[in-house]
Write an enzyme that holds these catalytic residues in place. Sequence first.
Site, PDB file in Angstrom:
ATOM      1  N   GLY A  45       6.182   5.197   1.444  1.00 16.76           N
ATOM      2  CA  GLY A  45       4.931   5.384   2.188  1.00 16.76           C
ATOM      3  C   GLY A  45       4.791   6.773   2.790  1.00 16.76           C
ATOM      4  O   GLY A  45       4.230   6.945   3.870  1.00 16.76           O
TER       5      GLY A  45
ATOM      6  N   ASP B  65      -2.544   9.854  -3.382  1.00 16.46           N
ATOM      7  CA  ASP B  65      -2.358  10.153  -1.958  1.00 16.46           C
ATOM      8  C   ASP B  65      -3.507  10.997  -1.400  1.00 16.46           C
ATOM      9  O   ASP B  65      -3.846  10.903  -0.221  1.00 16.46           O
ATOM     10  CB  ASP B  65      -1.034  10.909  -1.732  1.00 16.46           C
ATOM     11  CG  ASP B  65       0.156   9.950  -1.777  1.00 16.46           C
ATOM     12  OD1 ASP B  65      -0.008   8.794  -1.338  1.00 16.46           O
ATOM     13  OD2 ASP B  65       1.217  10.355  -2.265  1.00 16.46           O
TER      14      ASP B  65
ATOM     15  N   GLU C 194      13.923  18.179  -8.856  1.00 18.11           N
ATOM     16  CA  GLU C 194      12.541  18.551  -9.132  1.00 18.11           C
ATOM     17  C   GLU C 194      11.812  19.269  -7.998  1.00 18.11           C
ATOM     18  O   GLU C 194      10.981  20.126  -8.246  1.00 18.11           O
ATOM     19  CB  GLU C 194      11.748  17.295  -9.486  1.00 18.11           C
ATOM     20  CG  GLU C 194      11.954  16.844 -10.899  1.00 18.11           C
ATOM     21  CD  GLU C 194      10.863  15.878 -11.325  1.00 18.11           C
ATOM     22  OE1 GLU C 194      10.384  16.013 -12.442  1.00 18.11           O
ATOM     23  OE2 GLU C 194      10.481  15.015 -10.513  1.00 18.11           O
TER      24      GLU C 194
ATOM     25  N   LYS D 146      23.350   4.807   7.046  1.00 15.63           N
ATOM     26  CA  LYS D 146      24.128   5.789   6.264  1.00 15.63           C
ATOM     27  C   LYS D 146      23.293   6.528   5.208  1.00 15.63           C
ATOM     28  O   LYS D 146      23.390   7.770   5.105  1.00 15.63           O
ATOM     29  CB  LYS D 146      25.353   5.100   5.643  1.00 15.63           C
ATOM     30  CG  LYS D 146      26.415   6.025   5.044  1.00 15.63           C
ATOM     31  CD  LYS D 146      27.100   6.966   6.023  1.00 15.63           C
ATOM     32  CE  LYS D 146      27.992   6.357   7.084  1.00 15.63           C
ATOM     33  NZ  LYS D 146      29.156   5.625   6.661  1.00 15.63           N
TER      34      LYS D 146
ATOM     35  N   GLN E 297      21.548   9.253   6.855  1.00 18.01           N
ATOM     36  CA  GLN E 297      22.451  10.349   7.245  1.00 18.01           C
ATOM     37  C   GLN E 297      22.708  11.266   6.047  1.00 18.01           C
ATOM     38  O   GLN E 297      22.708  12.484   6.170  1.00 18.01           O
ATOM     39  CB  GLN E 297      23.788   9.774   7.730  1.00 18.01           C
ATOM     40  CG  GLN E 297      23.679   8.914   8.979  1.00 18.01           C
ATOM     41  CD  GLN E 297      25.030   8.339   9.363  1.00 18.01           C
ATOM     42  OE1 GLN E 297      26.066   8.990   9.206  1.00 18.01           O
ATOM     43  NE2 GLN E 297      25.030   7.114   9.873  1.00 18.01           N
TER      44      GLN E 297
ATOM     45  N   LYS F  44      22.424   6.181  16.680  1.00 16.31           N
ATOM     46  CA  LYS F  44      23.292   6.564  15.577  1.00 16.31           C
ATOM     47  C   LYS F  44      22.628   7.665  14.735  1.00 16.31           C
ATOM     48  O   LYS F  44      23.251   8.687  14.408  1.00 16.31           O
ATOM     49  CB  LYS F  44      23.531   5.344  14.698  1.00 16.31           C
ATOM     50  CG  LYS F  44      24.940   5.238  14.196  1.00 16.31           C
ATOM     51  CD  LYS F  44      25.163   3.885  13.602  1.00 16.31           C
ATOM     52  CE  LYS F  44      26.413   3.913  12.752  1.00 16.31           C
ATOM     53  NZ  LYS F  44      26.590   2.672  12.026  1.00 16.31           N
TER      54      LYS F  44
ATOM     55  N   CYS G  83     -18.048   2.973 -14.012  1.00 24.92           N
ATOM     56  CA  CYS G  83     -17.759   3.863 -15.144  1.00 24.92           C
ATOM     57  C   CYS G  83     -17.617   3.074 -16.450  1.00 24.92           C
ATOM     58  O   CYS G  83     -18.619   2.675 -17.018  1.00 24.92           O
ATOM     59  CB  CYS G  83     -16.550   4.733 -14.838  1.00 24.92           C
ATOM     60  SG  CYS G  83     -16.574   6.254 -15.792  1.00 24.92           S
TER      61      CYS G  83
ATOM     62  N   HIS H 288     -18.048   7.085 -10.019  1.00 30.07           N
ATOM     63  CA  HIS H 288     -17.043   6.303  -9.287  1.00 30.07           C
ATOM     64  C   HIS H 288     -17.369   6.306  -7.787  1.00 30.07           C
ATOM     65  O   HIS H 288     -16.853   7.150  -7.053  1.00 30.07           O
ATOM     66  CB  HIS H 288     -15.654   6.908  -9.487  1.00 30.07           C
ATOM     67  CG  HIS H 288     -15.123   6.762 -10.871  1.00 30.07           C
ATOM     68  ND1 HIS H 288     -14.388   5.675 -11.273  1.00 30.07           N
ATOM     69  CD2 HIS H 288     -15.234   7.564 -11.967  1.00 30.07           C
ATOM     70  CE1 HIS H 288     -14.056   5.802 -12.546  1.00 30.07           C
ATOM     71  NE2 HIS H 288     -14.561   6.945 -12.989  1.00 30.07           N
TER      72      HIS H 288
ATOM     73  N   GLU I  61     -16.271   4.524  -5.550  1.00 27.56           N
ATOM     74  CA  GLU I  61     -15.085   4.208  -4.723  1.00 27.56           C
ATOM     75  C   GLU I  61     -14.455   5.450  -4.102  1.00 27.56           C
ATOM     76  O   GLU I  61     -13.807   5.371  -3.061  1.00 27.56           O
ATOM     77  CB  GLU I  61     -14.049   3.436  -5.549  1.00 27.56           C
ATOM     78  CG  GLU I  61     -13.343   4.206  -6.674  1.00 27.56           C
ATOM     79  CD  GLU I  61     -14.065   4.124  -8.019  1.00 27.56           C
ATOM     80  OE1 GLU I  61     -15.300   3.900  -8.020  1.00 27.56           O
ATOM     81  OE2 GLU I  61     -13.408   4.304  -9.056  1.00 27.56           O
TER      82      GLU I  61
HETATM   83  N1  GLN Z   1     -13.529   5.861 -21.031  1.00 28.60           N
HETATM   84  C1  GLN Z   1     -14.838   6.080 -20.532  1.00 28.60           C
HETATM   85  C2  GLN Z   1     -15.289   7.527 -20.703  1.00 28.60           C
HETATM   86  O1  GLN Z   1     -14.465   8.397 -20.861  1.00 28.60           O
HETATM   87  C3  GLN Z   1     -14.943   5.693 -19.079  1.00 28.60           C
HETATM   88  C4  GLN Z   1     -14.118   6.534 -18.185  1.00 28.60           C
HETATM   89  C5  GLN Z   1     -13.849   5.905 -16.844  1.00 28.60           C
HETATM   90  O2  GLN Z   1     -14.016   4.682 -16.683  1.00 28.60           O
HETATM   91  N2  GLN Z   1     -13.403   6.674 -15.886  1.00 28.60           N
HETATM   92  O3  GLN Z   1     -16.453   7.807 -20.697  1.00 28.60           O
END
Ligand code: GLN
Length: 565
Positions: A34, A89, A168, A207, A210, A241, A405, A536, A538
């Site tokens: 996290g 993130d 890395e 540990k 540490q 500790k 999408c 999108h 979201e």
């Molecule tokens: N695969 C689809 C495209 O490239 C939808 C892409 C997505 O859902 N982000 O148009």
Amino acid sequence: MKKKNTTKSKSAAKKIKENRKFIFVIGGVISGVGKGVATSSIGKILQARGFSVTALKIDPYVNVDAGTMNPTEHGEVFVLQDGDETDQDMGNYERFLDTTLTRLNYMTTGRIYQSVIERERNLEYKGKCVQVVPHIPLEAIARIKKAAEKARADIAVIEVGGTVGEYENILFLEAARMMKAAHPDDVAVVMVSYLPTPPKVGEMKTKPTQHATRQAQAAGIQPDVIIARSEFPLDKKRREKLATFCNIGPHQVIAAPDADSIYDIPINFEKDKLSDILLLRLRLNPKKRKSNLEVWKKFVHRIRSLKKQVRIAVVGKYFNTGDFVLSDSYISVIEAIKYSAYEMGKKPVISWLSAVDFENKDKLRELSKYDGILVPGGFGERGIEGKLNVIEYAREHHIPYFGLCYGMQLLVIEYARNVLGLKDANTDEVNPRAKHLVIDVMPDQKQKIKEGHFGGTMRLGSYKAILKKGTIAEGTYGKRKVEERHRHRYEVNPEYIERLEKAGLVFSGTSPDGKLMEIAELPRDKHPFFLGTQFHPEFQARPLKPHPLFTEFIKAAIKREQKKK
Ligand code: GLN
């Protein structure tokens, strides 16, 4: 040679603007404890004290961005407003801090090497020998400072991916060391570590932490704070500790037992006075700035007090990996559902359903127990026929459906197949030989695919859309012009738009020139909520500012739930 490098690194690190502070967040013992949420929460508690805060992520991968990584391996690809394809993130940072970040806030090993090599090719190092150290850490430092400057941040919190002790991320720990060495009062290091409680032993173990501290020290870094992630709360004995063996005071160890919700974490950190400790460490007077986390606390309290449920099914393909189910691949979608459900006073119960299961039509009946169905973004062929069956079922049984999408493109294909009667309607992505390519590759994408240029070449980032008057989309947003983030190569084929519209599908949002279809929906008298977005939404949902389209979807789902009673 060595001497010269040291001088150069110091002078570069010296250019930190007066008063600007930097907090590096590193990981100890295991990954996945996290660190991203800890970074976001540190940002949040400092923001709550009146500072302007920005957050950065350094990913150790050689990939230039997260766009070419498989979501089951790396989690969701979070798209920034400027089109950068980044780590999930970054989404947490934007959501916790309610801010918009830029590509400067995200870097990978690949990205850093790419620009160092480019600069070398352009003779920008003026004939010098360009070396892994110091030039790679210096490039990271330059980017960190630039991002902080661009955001006009008082404080930048920088998450270093991976854990200490691995190969890395060593160059990024070196960047932190160089910055801290040059500016001890302006740079702090927080190590998020893990304290296991082996079930058979029944005791929390310090540990590994540490050892992790020693690894950090070997890289020249003494953590100023240790965030002790664990299943159970940290007791006094183990706190002491850790203090004794990790070179810090007991108050610099922050207890971080597992929490019910990630949104509890900033509040939990403040129980151990983390912002005070950081401010003192950075020579900022904590007395001057009181903490104001009240709005956040109210939000968290609200989540806790919710009793009534709304049941949402998310049908996707990136859920199964070995014996585990990964919801990380759709984290922004899940959080967006939550915020809207919280706003509507409901506890969201989200079920992850694997699309391939619905290739068998007998299974579809199971869907009727959900109040709403969502198909998120995706790529490729797997699970497509299952998703199309699900969408058909949602349309015919009046279950609220929200397609994002790919989920919108499939809505259009389903409509073309089952309402328009174009039986082999498809997307060029799945079957380029289909007779009716209602979803086709965007013209400017053809060449890129042909040349094999896949990284960072989709239609990415924020674009404007114009909404049609009187539609659900326009009513929901309450305006005609919106801006949303995109990530796609394919689009609704203009040749089919007229026919689809005649058959009742409404394209309620388009690009300003009217060429690209951005939202498809069915009018309310035909279906309670059947809507898909080419973008999108979201990515712009925030805890205290839910996305209107998600809220409208949840409202329709609640109505269905109430009707069932
Ligand atoms: N695969 C689809 C495209 O490239 C939808 C892409 C997505 O859902 N982000 O148009």
